[in-house]
Design a protein around this motif. Structure first.
Motif, PDB file in Angstrom:
ATOM      1  N   GLY A 272       0.795  -1.144   0.000  1.00 31.50           N
ATOM      2  CA  GLY A 272      -0.012  -0.113   0.020  1.00 31.50           C
ATOM      3  C   GLY A 272       0.975   1.370   0.095  1.00 31.50           C
ATOM      4  N   LEU A 273       1.937   1.161   0.910  1.00 31.70           N
ATOM      5  CA  LEU A 273       2.955   2.622   0.973  1.00 31.70           C
ATOM      6  C   LEU A 273       3.316   2.440  -0.541  1.00 31.70           C
ATOM      7  CD1 LEU A 273       4.277   1.909   4.285  1.00 31.70           C
ATOM      8  CD2 LEU A 273       2.971   3.597   3.750  1.00 31.70           C
TER       9      LEU A 273
ATOM     10  N   LEU B  13       6.015   6.327 -16.718  1.00 31.88           N
ATOM     11  CA  LEU B  13       6.086   5.187 -16.065  1.00 31.88           C
ATOM     12  C   LEU B  13       4.570   4.720 -15.706  1.00 31.88           C
ATOM     13  CD1 LEU B  13       8.640   6.088 -13.094  1.00 31.88           C
ATOM     14  CD2 LEU B  13       8.943   4.613 -15.102  1.00 31.88           C
ATOM     15  N   LYS B  14       3.813   5.252 -16.319  1.00 29.95           N
ATOM     16  CA  LYS B  14       2.180   4.957 -16.136  1.00 29.95           C
ATOM     17  C   LYS B  14       2.019   3.489 -16.426  1.00 29.95           C
ATOM     18  CE  LYS B  14      -2.198   6.084 -15.159  1.00 29.95           C
ATOM     19  NZ  LYS B  14      -2.696   4.689 -15.504  1.00 29.95           N
TER      20      LYS B  14
ATOM     21  N   ASP C  49       0.605   0.849 -14.144  1.00 30.80           N
ATOM     22  CA  ASP C  49      -0.714  -0.278 -14.317  1.00 30.80           C
ATOM     23  C   ASP C  49      -0.334  -1.602 -14.044  1.00 30.80           C
ATOM     24  OD1 ASP C  49      -2.158   2.037 -14.861  1.00 30.80           O
ATOM     25  OD2 ASP C  49      -1.969   1.959 -17.089  1.00 30.80           O
ATOM     26  N   GLU C  50       0.702  -2.193 -14.521  1.00 31.64           N
ATOM     27  CA  GLU C  50       1.178  -3.612 -14.169  1.00 31.64           C
ATOM     28  C   GLU C  50       1.244  -3.815 -12.716  1.00 31.64           C
ATOM     29  OE1 GLU C  50       4.872  -4.240 -16.459  1.00 31.64           O
ATOM     30  OE2 GLU C  50       3.664  -4.051 -18.539  1.00 31.64           O
ATOM     31  N   PHE C  51       1.863  -2.884 -11.957  1.00 29.58           N
ATOM     32  CA  PHE C  51       2.087  -3.075 -10.641  1.00 29.58           C
ATOM     33  C   PHE C  51       0.472  -3.204  -9.756  1.00 29.58           C
ATOM     34  CE2 PHE C  51       1.619  -0.801  -6.625  1.00 29.58           C
ATOM     35  CZ  PHE C  51       2.343  -1.689  -5.618  1.00 29.58           C
ATOM     36  N   ALA C  52      -0.274  -2.417 -10.325  1.00 31.42           N
ATOM     37  CA  ALA C  52      -1.620  -2.240  -9.756  1.00 31.42           C
ATOM     38  C   ALA C  52      -2.370  -3.649  -9.906  1.00 31.42           C
ATOM     39  CB  ALA C  52      -2.268  -1.110 -10.377  1.00 31.42           C
TER      40      ALA C  52
ATOM     41  N   PHE D 225       3.965   5.238  -5.585  1.00 37.63           N
ATOM     42  CA  PHE D 225       4.232   5.108  -6.942  1.00 37.63           C
ATOM     43  C   PHE D 225       3.296   6.099  -7.889  1.00 37.63           C
ATOM     44  CE2 PHE D 225       5.347   1.129  -9.894  1.00 37.63           C
ATOM     45  CZ  PHE D 225       5.879   2.004 -10.953  1.00 37.63           C
ATOM     46  N   THR D 226       2.243   6.247  -7.116  1.00 37.61           N
ATOM     47  CA  THR D 226       1.186   7.209  -7.742  1.00 37.61           C
ATOM     48  C   THR D 226       1.735   8.636  -7.837  1.00 37.61           C
ATOM     49  OG1 THR D 226      -0.546   5.761  -6.611  1.00 37.61           O
ATOM     50  CG2 THR D 226      -1.159   8.020  -7.528  1.00 37.61           C
ATOM     51  N   GLN D 227       2.438   9.031  -6.611  1.00 43.18           N
ATOM     52  CA  GLN D 227       3.062  10.435  -6.631  1.00 43.18           C
ATOM     53  C   GLN D 227       3.875  10.258  -7.818  1.00 43.18           C
ATOM     54  OE1 GLN D 227       1.961  12.907  -4.993  1.00 43.18           O
ATOM     55  NE2 GLN D 227       0.237  11.732  -4.238  1.00 43.18           N
TER      56      GLN D 227
END
Length: 568
Positions: A246-247, A262-263, A267-270, A252-254
């Motif tokens: 979660g951290l 890196l979007k 998405d792959e990480f999500a 990663f979002t920031q």
């Protein structure tokens, strides 16, 4: 047709190569010149009996090779296919006779048994004269001659089909009666086995499912330990994978706000984060459902033990056990209906036997008519061939057999797919003498002329394509010789014929003429076979007419005789 013959080291023939023509091939020569050597070699390459004495002095083996054109002989090709041999339009036969080892036979360069070689030979060629390879002397061929003359194939097929039905029903009845005896002896055992399997109430695939459940229950402590460890790793107080992810997600979002490239990676990480969260929930659900049930484990082990015992007795798998149970059920049901089934098959057998009887009677009646016709036709031919005193008869009889399937007038006879008739040719050579079997009393010349008479009658339907007549002219001269020659010539229109003769009246009809001669060289005797040209042929026919002293009149008579032969 016989295209060529190659003989090596056979008696006086050290190396002979003969190429034959279609239709009528005439062979002439002095007595002892080697004509019998030629016929003996042909008989050998067709599977006839021979001895090592034929090997030429000074050599260790003799060889005979024959090439036949079988392009229009389906019966020969079928035999080759049946024997697993190569099938071509040319058939190559070879026979090797050795002083040191047994005789060997080859068809199309493949080693075969002597029986196979003889079987092929029977379909290719008949020898009529002083040799064994002649179908007329074999009783089993006499019925075939009658059937061929009468064109009785449809009646034979009806008998064969009816016989096959009789045998099929007979086998089914025999099998059922045997099964009845076996079931009667094993009835109690089969009933016990069926009930034992039935009581187990097995289902396909059950064993695998039970083993999986047993494995889980037997290892419950380990299952709980591993699932608890995984839960703590995902969501525990000391290590919390989901909290850490979660951290990572926040950071990663920031990051993607300032690095848009890196979007895709985010998405792959999500997606991976979702998979991990689902995995954690599933592990927790699995852990919460774990419950050790010793009673259920005992039931599973007892059930698996039962299945194991049944497998040892009835099959390697539950499916096989159930198949065996189905067979038991079929047998047990059948045992209750044996009398009905046997009565039904007995009725079918009776019907099949009646159909067979009718077909056999019809065929037998036809054969009797054809036999009388053959007797008359052969008698006419024999009259033309100079044998007016010989009487010819087709003997037809039935063999009584207590186990036979054909009944007539309260008697039972042997019968098979060829019917009930046993047939043999008989002759009475002189007036006042009783009829006797042809193969016991006929001389070589008589047999040849009787065969000529039969072959002339059957010319259009006889399937053996090559005929050899060895000195068919024995005891014949003048007008009769002319008739014999004319008959052979007529027969050669539908068969290839090799004819050994001493008579000009027969030799004059030849399409090809060969001279068989003997000569001495360096102290050794040799036989040679020379194909004759037109002038040589005229001279050879003239010598048959007048011996060594030839005059112009004799030569002219020979030319006229040959010309008349061509006109017939």
């Amino acid at each position: 047709m016989l295209k060529s013959l190659h003989i090596r080291n056979w008696a006086l023939a050290e190396n002979l190569q003969i190429n034959f023509r279609p239709h009528l091939n005439i062979l002439t020569g002095e007595t002892g010149a080697g004509k019998s050597i030629l016929v003996g070699a042909i008989a050998a390459v067709l599977g006839g009996r021979t001895f090592s004495e034929v090997v030429r002095t000074g050599f260790e083996s003799a060889h005979v090779e024959a090439i036949f054109n079988i392009s229009s002989l389906p019966q020969v090709k079928n035999l080759l296919q049946k024997k697993g041999l190569a099938v071509q339009d040319e058939l190559f036969l070879r026979r090797d006779i050795s002083l040191k080892s047994s005789s060997r036979a080859f068809i199309n360069d493949t080693p075969v048994t002597m029986a196979t070689l003889a079987e092929a030979g029977d379909l290719l060629l008949d020898i009529h004269g002083q040799h064994e390879h002649q179908s007329l002397l074999r009783k089993e061929t006499h019925r075939r001659f009658i059937d061929a003359l009468g064109q009785l194939a449809p009646y034979l097929e009806a008998v064969a089909e009816a016989f096959s039905t009789v045998k099929s029903v007979e086998k089914s009845l025999s099998d059922l009666q045997r099964k009845q005896r076996e079931l009667s002896e094993k009835q109690e055992l089969f009933q016990f086995q069926y009930e034992e399997i039935e009581k187990a109430a097995l289902t396909p695939g059950e064993e695998d499912r039970l083993k999986e459940e047993q494995k889980r229950l037997a290892n419950m402590e380990k299952l709980f330990e591993y699932s608890e460890n995984l839960h703590n790793l995902f969501e525990g107080d000391e290590q919390n994978v989901l909290q850490g992810i979660g951290l990572i997600d926040q950071q990663f979002t920031q990051l993607t706000q300032y690095a848009g490239d890196l979007k895709k990676l985010y998405d792959e990480f999500a997606s991976a984060k979702i998979v991990l969260e689902e995995t954690a929930r599933s592990i927790e659900e699995f852990r919460n459902q774990l419950e050790f049930d010793p009673q259920r484990l005992e039931e599973l082990e007892s059930r698996l033990d039962l299945i194991s015992r049944l497998k040892k007795k009835y099959g390697a798998t539950i499916e096989e056990i159930l198949e065996y149970q189905a067979e038991l059920k079929e047998s047990l049901v059948l045992s209750e209906n044996f009398e009905f089934e046997i009565a039904k098959l007995n009725e079918q057998y009776s019907t099949a036997l009646s159909v067979y009887q009718q077909a056999v009677v019809e065929l037998s009646n036809r054969r009797k008519d054809v036999a009388r016709k053959m007797e008359s036709l052969v008698q006419e031919q024999l009259q033309l061939l100079g044998m007016p005193t010989i009487r010819f008869k087709v003997w037809i009889e039935k063999l009584e057999d207590a186990n036979g399937i054909f009944t007539e007038d309260g008697r039972t006879y042997y019968a098979d797919e060829l019917g009930v008739d046993q047939m043999e040719f008989y002759i009475s050579p002189n007036p006042g003498e009783d009829f006797k079997p042809l193969n016991r009393i006929a001389s070589g010349g008589e047999i040849s002329r009787i065969m000529l008479a039969l072959k002339s009658i059957l010319a259009e339907i006889d399937e053996v394509p090559v005929l050899i007549f060895d000195e068919i002219d024995m005891g014949v001269s003048g007008r009769i010789a002319q008739s014999v020659g004319r008959s052979i010539h007529s027969l050669s229109k539908s068969h290839q014929i090799l004819c050994i003769t001493h008579l000009a009246q027969i030799a004059s009809y030849g399409e090809a003429h060969f001279s068989v001669e003997k000569y001495v060289e360096n102290g050794r005797t040799f036989t040679q076979i020379i194909p004759l040209g037109e002038d040589q042929r005229v001279e050879a026919v003239a010598r048959l007419m007048a011996g060594e002293h030839l005059t112009e009149n004799v030569i002219q008579s020979a030319r006229q005789l040959i010309a008349e032969g061509r006109e017939d």
